[in-house]
Design a protein around this motif. Structure first.
Motif, PDB file in Angstrom:
ATOM      1  N   VAL A 168      99.113  44.751 -96.105  1.00 59.24           N
ATOM      2  CA  VAL A 168      99.469  43.874 -97.220  1.00 59.24           C
ATOM      3  C   VAL A 168     100.536  42.889 -96.763  1.00 59.24           C
ATOM      4  CG1 VAL A 168      98.961  45.714 -98.861  1.00 59.24           C
ATOM      5  CG2 VAL A 168     101.317  45.323 -98.156  1.00 59.24           C
ATOM      6  N   ALA A 169     100.654  41.813 -97.511  1.00 61.20           N
ATOM      7  CA  ALA A 169     101.652  40.790 -97.208  1.00 61.20           C
ATOM      8  C   ALA A 169     102.506  40.542 -98.438  1.00 61.20           C
ATOM      9  CB  ALA A 169     100.983  39.490 -96.776  1.00 61.20           C
ATOM     10  N   GLN A 170     103.806  40.651 -98.273  1.00 62.71           N
ATOM     11  CA  GLN A 170     104.739  40.266 -99.327  1.00 62.71           C
ATOM     12  C   GLN A 170     105.028  38.782 -99.133  1.00 62.71           C
ATOM     13  OE1 GLN A 170     108.765  41.725 -99.063  1.00 62.71           O
ATOM     14  NE2 GLN A 170     108.991  41.850-101.282  1.00 62.71           N
ATOM     15  N   ILE A 171     104.814  37.988-100.160  1.00 61.74           N
ATOM     16  CA  ILE A 171     104.925  36.534-100.047  1.00 61.74           C
ATOM     17  C   ILE A 171     106.307  36.078-100.492  1.00 61.74           C
ATOM     18  CG2 ILE A 171     103.983  34.329-100.813  1.00 61.74           C
ATOM     19  CD1 ILE A 171     101.298  35.689-101.152  1.00 61.74           C
ATOM     20  N   ALA A 172     106.939  35.275 -99.654  1.00 60.84           N
ATOM     21  CA  ALA A 172     108.296  34.805 -99.934  1.00 60.84           C
ATOM     22  C   ALA A 172     108.313  33.733-101.013  1.00 60.84           C
ATOM     23  CB  ALA A 172     108.923  34.242 -98.656  1.00 60.84           C
ATOM     24  N   ALA A 173     109.368  33.722-101.803  1.00 62.70           N
ATOM     25  CA  ALA A 173     109.639  32.609-102.711  1.00 62.70           C
ATOM     26  C   ALA A 173     110.339  31.507-101.916  1.00 62.70           C
ATOM     27  CB  ALA A 173     110.509  33.078-103.869  1.00 62.70           C
TER      28      ALA A 173
END
Length: 337
Positions: A243-248
């Protein structure tokens, strides 16, 4: 400029490798990794989700599937470290994605590939490679029984993240395939339209995290993390979701010590399924050959400006070269007897 062409990266990497080799109990043996010496290689398949190809044009995220080679490992440079020793925590998980050949020319020596290197902890102790080297030096200068305040205690007073990292390494997993692993650096994913997003990877076991309590660890064998692996592989249970946590926009992408909030969007990129343990007669040779690299080497994925990343890459590559040379020299000495 590659990791092995940057003189600053090279010198810092040399210092880190030397520090790891010198601080292991009895010294890290020649021909082994100075960290993550104990490990096992498996092969399998990565199958991407549909959403993965909308985030990046990298081939392993757009093809139906690609072959992979993976390695689970402990942390120390001593290959005989018992799995019950906290020094082996938090454990590592490296994956090599085997990509399509660029062409069919016989001059192409190696099949194209790119790697993900992860640890069983979202935390990293320092912001810069120079701080990390000082952290290692302070650790080496603070053996058990040293008078307080030790150099490590003094270092931790001004580096709270390092203190938190040390204090958090107390979770023993049931097995190497029962814990989440984090690729702690940020990477930029770029799709075919040129739209980019910074992400951090996580590898989450499909069966969920399973940890042991302190009383359960007592009495476990020195290789208990790997003992059940053949059974799990045979039953198809060594499986992870990448999975990928997407940056703000305002999230730091160049500081490995700053975690992004849990509220950030997380997308599933695909499934890692490991179905074969390399035969015992191949393990030693292949573990010596393969050098995983945290720097992405594929179109559609770019490194962030994290200063740890190029030095870490240089250290892995330099260590791999040294390990291969040491193994060749050892073989020559044995043959000369």
């Amino acid at each position: 400029m590659s990791s092995l062409e940057n003189p600053v990266s090279i010198e810092t990497a040399k210092g880190i490798i030397g520090q790891f080799k010198g601080t292991q109990a009895g010294g890290a043996p020649p021909g082994f990794r100075p960290v993550h010496a104990k490990g096992i290689l498996l092969t399998g398949t990565f199958t991407p989700t549909r959403i993965a190809s909308t985030l990046t044009q990298a081939p392993h995220f757009s093809l139906p599937s690609v072959g992979i080679t993976a390695r689970f490992s402990g942390v120390t440079g001593i290959p005989t470290t018992p799995d019950t020793d906290p020094l082996g925590l938090p454990g590592g998980f490296a994956i090599r994605f085997h990509l399509p050949e660029h062409d069919n020319s016989p001059e192409q020596e190696h099949q194209p590939h790119t790697d993900i290197i992860s640890l069983g902890s979202p935390l990293f102790p320092t912001r810069t490679p120079e701080e990390f080297l000082r952290f290692l030096q302070a650790t080496a200068a603070s053996p058990v029984g040293a008078p307080s305040p030790t150099p490590l205690e003094e270092f931790l007073k001004t580096h709270p993240v390092a203190k938190r990292f040390i204090e958090s390494q107390n979770q023993f997993a049931r097995g190497v395939a029962t814990r989440t692993y984090w690729a702690q650096h940020a990477f930029r994913l770029i799709n075919a339209k040129g739209v980019s997003k910074f992400v951090r990877y996580q590898l989450r076991p499909v069966g969920g995290n399973e940890f042991l309590g302190p009383e359960q660890v007592i009495g476990k064998g020195p290789n208990y993390l790997y003992d059940e692996l053949p059974v799990w592989v045979a039953e198809g249970r060594v499986e992870f979701r990448l999975v990928a946590q997407i940056a703000a926009e305002d999230d730091k992408t160049d500081d490995i010590t700053v975690l992004w909030p849990d509220s950030r969007e997380v997308v599933e990129l695909g499934t890692v399924k490991l179905d074969t343990i390399l035969p015992e007669e191949e393990q030693d040779d292949e573990q010596n050959k393969i050098v995983f690299d945290p720097m992405p080497r594929v179109v559609g994925i770019e490194p962030s400006a994290d200063p740890i990343l190029p030095v870490r890459s240089a250290a892995y590559l330099m260590s791999g070269r040294e390990r291969r040379v040491a193994r060749v020299e050892l073989k020559h000495r044995l043959c000369a007897r």
